[in-house]
Write an enzyme that holds these catalytic residues in place. Structure first.
Site, PDB file in Angstrom:
ATOM      1  N   HIS A 180       0.856  -1.202   0.000  1.00 29.60           N
ATOM      2  CA  HIS A 180       0.000   0.000   0.000  1.00 29.60           C
ATOM      3  C   HIS A 180       0.885   1.241   0.000  1.00 29.60           C
ATOM      4  O   HIS A 180       1.953   1.258   0.609  1.00 29.60           O
ATOM      5  CB  HIS A 180      -0.902   0.035   1.246  1.00 29.60           C
ATOM      6  CG  HIS A 180      -2.072   0.933   1.097  1.00 29.60           C
ATOM      7  ND1 HIS A 180      -1.997   2.284   1.341  1.00 29.60           N
ATOM      8  CD2 HIS A 180      -3.335   0.696   0.693  1.00 29.60           C
ATOM      9  CE1 HIS A 180      -3.183   2.835   1.109  1.00 29.60           C
ATOM     10  NE2 HIS A 180      -4.011   1.891   0.702  1.00 29.60           N
ATOM     11  N   ASP A 237      -8.015  -5.175  -0.131  1.00 26.41           N
ATOM     12  CA  ASP A 237      -8.501  -6.052  -1.211  1.00 26.41           C
ATOM     13  C   ASP A 237      -8.204  -7.518  -0.980  1.00 26.41           C
ATOM     14  O   ASP A 237      -8.694  -8.373  -1.725  1.00 26.41           O
ATOM     15  CB  ASP A 237      -7.868  -5.601  -2.541  1.00 26.41           C
ATOM     16  CG  ASP A 237      -8.395  -4.243  -2.958  1.00 26.41           C
ATOM     17  OD1 ASP A 237      -7.578  -3.339  -3.243  1.00 26.41           O
ATOM     18  OD2 ASP A 237      -9.623  -4.070  -2.959  1.00 26.41           O
TER      19      ASP A 237
HETATM   20  C1  SDX Z   1      -6.108   0.117  -3.019  1.00 25.69           C
HETATM   21  O1  SDX Z   1      -4.287   4.623  -2.091  1.00 25.69           O
HETATM   22  C2  SDX Z   1      -5.247   4.007  -1.498  1.00 25.69           C
HETATM   23  O2  SDX Z   1      -5.671   4.413  -0.446  1.00 25.69           O
HETATM   24  C3  SDX Z   1      -5.803   2.818  -2.217  1.00 25.69           C
HETATM   25  C4  SDX Z   1      -6.842   1.985  -1.490  1.00 25.69           C
HETATM   26  C5  SDX Z   1      -8.108   2.761  -1.260  1.00 25.69           C
HETATM   27  O3  SDX Z   1      -8.841   2.419  -0.324  1.00 25.69           O
HETATM   28  O4  SDX Z   1      -8.408   3.656  -2.091  1.00 25.69           O
HETATM   29  O5  SDX Z   1      -6.320   1.551  -0.246  1.00 25.69           O
HETATM   30  C6  SDX Z   1      -7.258   0.755  -2.321  1.00 25.69           C
HETATM   31  O6  SDX Z   1      -5.842   0.463  -4.144  1.00 25.69           O
HETATM   32  C7  SDX Z   1      -5.282  -0.898  -2.289  1.00 25.69           C
HETATM   33  C8  SDX Z   1      -4.081  -1.419  -3.136  1.00 25.69           C
HETATM   34  C9  SDX Z   1      -4.597  -2.490  -4.092  1.00 25.69           C
HETATM   35  N1  SDX Z   1      -3.545  -2.900  -5.024  1.00 25.69           N
HETATM   36  C10 SDX Z   1      -2.899  -4.063  -4.908  1.00 25.69           C
HETATM   37  O7  SDX Z   1      -3.090  -4.876  -3.999  1.00 25.69           O
HETATM   38  C11 SDX Z   1      -1.928  -4.344  -6.056  1.00 25.69           C
HETATM   39  C12 SDX Z   1      -0.622  -4.880  -5.472  1.00 25.69           C
HETATM   40  N2  SDX Z   1       0.022  -3.803  -4.730  1.00 25.69           N
HETATM   41  C13 SDX Z   1       1.024  -3.015  -5.433  1.00 25.69           C
HETATM   42  O8  SDX Z   1       0.897  -2.893  -6.792  1.00 25.69           O
HETATM   43  C14 SDX Z   1       1.514  -1.807  -4.659  1.00 25.69           C
HETATM   44  O9  SDX Z   1       1.745  -2.213  -3.378  1.00 25.69           O
HETATM   45  C15 SDX Z   1       0.651  -0.546  -4.641  1.00 25.69           C
HETATM   46  C16 SDX Z   1       0.299  -0.100  -6.010  1.00 25.69           C
HETATM   47  C17 SDX Z   1      -0.596  -0.784  -3.868  1.00 25.69           C
HETATM   48  C18 SDX Z   1       1.464   0.550  -3.941  1.00 25.69           C
HETATM   49  O10 SDX Z   1       2.536   0.823  -4.752  1.00 25.69           O
HETATM   50  P1  SDX Z   1       3.604   2.010  -4.405  1.00 25.69           P
HETATM   51  O11 SDX Z   1       3.258   2.689  -3.152  1.00 25.69           O
HETATM   52  O12 SDX Z   1       3.768   2.853  -5.630  1.00 25.69           O
HETATM   53  O13 SDX Z   1       4.888   1.203  -4.082  1.00 25.69           O
HETATM   54  P2  SDX Z   1       5.886   0.637  -5.155  1.00 25.69           P
HETATM   55  O14 SDX Z   1       5.141   0.081  -6.336  1.00 25.69           O
HETATM   56  O15 SDX Z   1       6.916   1.673  -5.408  1.00 25.69           O
HETATM   57  O16 SDX Z   1       6.524  -0.618  -4.361  1.00 25.69           O
HETATM   58  C19 SDX Z   1       7.599  -0.412  -3.436  1.00 25.69           C
HETATM   59  C20 SDX Z   1       8.403  -1.721  -3.474  1.00 25.69           C
HETATM   60  C21 SDX Z   1       8.829  -2.124  -4.887  1.00 25.69           C
HETATM   61  O17 SDX Z   1       9.971  -2.926  -4.763  1.00 25.69           O
HETATM   62  P3  SDX Z   1      11.476  -2.216  -4.921  1.00 25.69           P
HETATM   63  O18 SDX Z   1      11.443  -1.470  -6.258  1.00 25.69           O
HETATM   64  O19 SDX Z   1      11.593  -1.287  -3.744  1.00 25.69           O
HETATM   65  O20 SDX Z   1      12.444  -3.378  -4.888  1.00 25.69           O
HETATM   66  O21 SDX Z   1       7.554  -2.801  -3.017  1.00 25.69           O
HETATM   67  C22 SDX Z   1       7.371  -3.740  -4.079  1.00 25.69           C
HETATM   68  C23 SDX Z   1       7.717  -3.016  -5.358  1.00 25.69           C
HETATM   69  O22 SDX Z   1       8.144  -3.931  -6.361  1.00 25.69           O
HETATM   70  N3  SDX Z   1       5.952  -4.152  -4.045  1.00 25.69           N
HETATM   71  C24 SDX Z   1       5.534  -5.389  -4.229  1.00 25.69           C
HETATM   72  C25 SDX Z   1       4.133  -5.328  -4.051  1.00 25.69           C
HETATM   73  N4  SDX Z   1       3.774  -4.069  -3.770  1.00 25.69           N
HETATM   74  C26 SDX Z   1       4.913  -3.343  -3.763  1.00 25.69           C
HETATM   75  N5  SDX Z   1       6.177  -6.551  -4.533  1.00 25.69           N
HETATM   76  C27 SDX Z   1       5.397  -7.658  -4.671  1.00 25.69           C
HETATM   77  N6  SDX Z   1       4.055  -7.686  -4.505  1.00 25.69           N
HETATM   78  C28 SDX Z   1       3.390  -6.543  -4.193  1.00 25.69           C
HETATM   79  N7  SDX Z   1       2.073  -6.563  -4.030  1.00 25.69           N
END
Ligand code: SDX
Length: 434
Positions: free
Chosen positions: A311, A368
């Site tokens: 998140h 989710d």
């Molecule tokens: C919602 O914003 C909100 O409030 C949203 C929400 C709401 O109520 O409106 O809470 C609802 O959208 C919840 C999130 C649902 N999405 C997912 O579950 C999809 C999987 N999650 C990711 O795609 C990710 O965690 C996000 C999009 C939710 C957040 O992404 P960020 O904050 O932009 O973080 P990032 O992509 O820069 O990740 C940071 C690191 C990365 O690794 P490094 O580059 O540091 O090595 O964490 C890793 C990412 O690769 N990472 C994950 C991961 N989520 C982040 N690695 C594996 N699996 C994951 N799910």
């Protein structure tokens, strides 16, 4: 006027000059540097892709502490609200700023009932969508179409807004249920004046000419709670889109329709559908190789992510995920159902929380991860899960939109950029037209 006080100045030294910028503090201790005059003072802008460090507004609606896993709406904790309020109570709280008393709740519920129908001409729209149309596409199209049937928002914006808010809150639920019936090829079911908001939705979904739907209080309560969990989440992607569209003075229907489209994305609201598809993939492989899934999620060469995990704001367990997990257990127990996907989800959670990759990045279950399992147990199809998210998020979108439009700092959203393209060049001498 939002309460924020200037607590000190931030000093910025750049190109041999020192500038002072005000630092504000909100009621929960959130501190921000005010950069509204940065470019005028320094000629510089800030750079913050995804706005991870940028506050777009001062808001009274929702507070999130991502480090402590706190979520409050107008000061009320999300667990307290999910336990003690209906979705209509929380919708009223978000839009009006206070929980309704008995009379206010009765009036609001009656308004919901009065505005629960769609114009009969809108029913024909469904016949024009292809059978395979995704329900989020139909939802977005139907919402913006409401503005053609109810144009008064354009002519008397202030006077009509209360009706528009109630109309949207009530009709989105009806549009969602009609969308489901369209996909099933079943006749639509009209809302009933003797049913509550959630009972009506479930009845419009599951009543058929040969299958009388009898509301189940446990399921109705679970749906109320799930919608409460989704009601608002401050400046998330789709709320920012609703406000960005609204900042151009586009009407509320157009703004909400854009928010529905933003929510559809897999990284945002579309994740609840992706979670179930991920769990089904693991289940269908038979061997339930949980560690292999964890390794794929960690592999930078693999686009696979553990859906429902991570998140932008929460760097600990999403408080909504805890409640959603308990709701799922209660509903499955009540229905006497066992869902192997729940077991797989719990194994995935356990393995991920024990893995240094997830620990180092503070990746925990988000809202989710468990919600889809409950929708599935209720009988809602996977491709409708993000529609359920939209129904829940609607009051938050509306509240954020209203706060922006009525705020003293209402400006059109227009971020800046750092240009990194070609510098000036001549067409003739640089264009190979051979
Ligand atoms: C919602 O914003 C909100 O409030 C949203 C929400 C709401 O109520 O409106 O809470 C609802 O959208 C919840 C999130 C649902 N999405 C997912 O579950 C999809 C999987 N999650 C990711 O795609 C990710 O965690 C996000 C999009 C939710 C957040 O992404 P960020 O904050 O932009 O973080 P990032 O992509 O820069 O990740 C940071 C690191 C990365 O690794 P490094 O580059 O540091 O090595 O964490 C890793 C990412 O690769 N990472 C994950 C991961 N989520 C982040 N690695 C594996 N699996 C994951 N799910």
């Amino acid at each position: 006027m939002s309460y924020t006080k200037e607590i000190c100045k931030a000093k910025l030294e750049v190109h041999g000059k020192t500038y002072e910028l005000p630092v504000y503090e909100g009621t929960e201790g959130e501190q921000a540097i005010d950069i509204r005059n940065l470019r005028a003072q320094t000629g510089l802008i800030t750079y913050d892709p995804g706005f991870a460090n940028t506050g777009s507004c001062i808001s009274n609606i929702t507070f999130i502490d991502g480090e402590k896993g706190i979520l409050r709406h107008r000061g009320y904790d999300i667990v307290d609200l999910a336990e003690n309020c209906t979705f209509l109570d929380v919708s009223y709280l978000l839009v009006h700023g206070f929980l309704p008393n008995r009379d206010e709740r009765a009036n609001f519920s009656e308004l919901m009932n009065q505005h629960s129908m769609l114009h009969e001409d809108m029913r024909r729209f469904y016949n024009l969508f292809p059978d395979h149309a995704h329900p989020m596409a139909m939802l977005s199209a139907m919402v913006v179409s409401l503005s053609t049937f109810y144009p008064e928002l354009e002519t008397n914006p202030n006077e009509a807004i209360d009706i528009t808010v109630t109309r949207l809150l009530s009709k989105l639920r009806t549009i969602a249920a009609f969308t489901y019936k369209k996909m099933r090829g079943e006749p639509i079911v009209y809302p009933r004046p003797d049913f509550s908001y959630c009972e009506n939705f479930l009845n419009m979904m599951f009543q058929t000419p040969v299958n009388k739907y009898v509301p189940d209080p446990v399921i109705t309560r679970a749906l109320n709670q799930l919608l409460v969990l989704h009601a608002d989440h401050e400046q998330n992607c789709s709320s920012a889109v609703v406000k960005s569209v609204g900042s151009s003075e586009a009407n509320l229907y157009a703004s909400i329709s854009a928010g529905v489209s933003a929510l559809w994305g897999a990284r945002h609201g579309g994740a609840n559908q992706q979670v179930i598809e991920m769990l089904e993939m693991i289940h269908n492989e038979g061997k339930h190789d949980i560690q292999a899934v964890i390794e794929r999620a960690k592999d930078k060469n693999d686009s696979f992510r553990l859906m429902g995990f991570g998140h932008r704001v929460y760097k600990t367990y999403d408080p909504r995920a805890r409640v959603a997990k308990e709701i799922c257990r209660q509903v499955l127990d009540h229905l006497g159902k066992k869902d192997e996907l729940l077991g797989i989800a719990q194994e995935l959670e356990e393995a991920a929380l024990a893995d240094p990759y997830f620990q180092q990045r503070n990746l925990y279950p988000n809202v989710d991860f468990y919600t889809g399992l409950t929708y599935r147990a209720i009988g809602i199809p996977t491709n409708m899960f993000t529609v359920m998210f939209a129904i829940g998020r609607l009051p938050g979108w509306i509240a954020q939109w209203l706060e922006m439009r009525s705020g003293s700092e209402y400006k059109i959203y227009r971020p800046r950029q750092i240009y990194n393209g070609p510098t000036q060049r001549d067409v003739i001498s640089n264009w190979d037209r051979s």
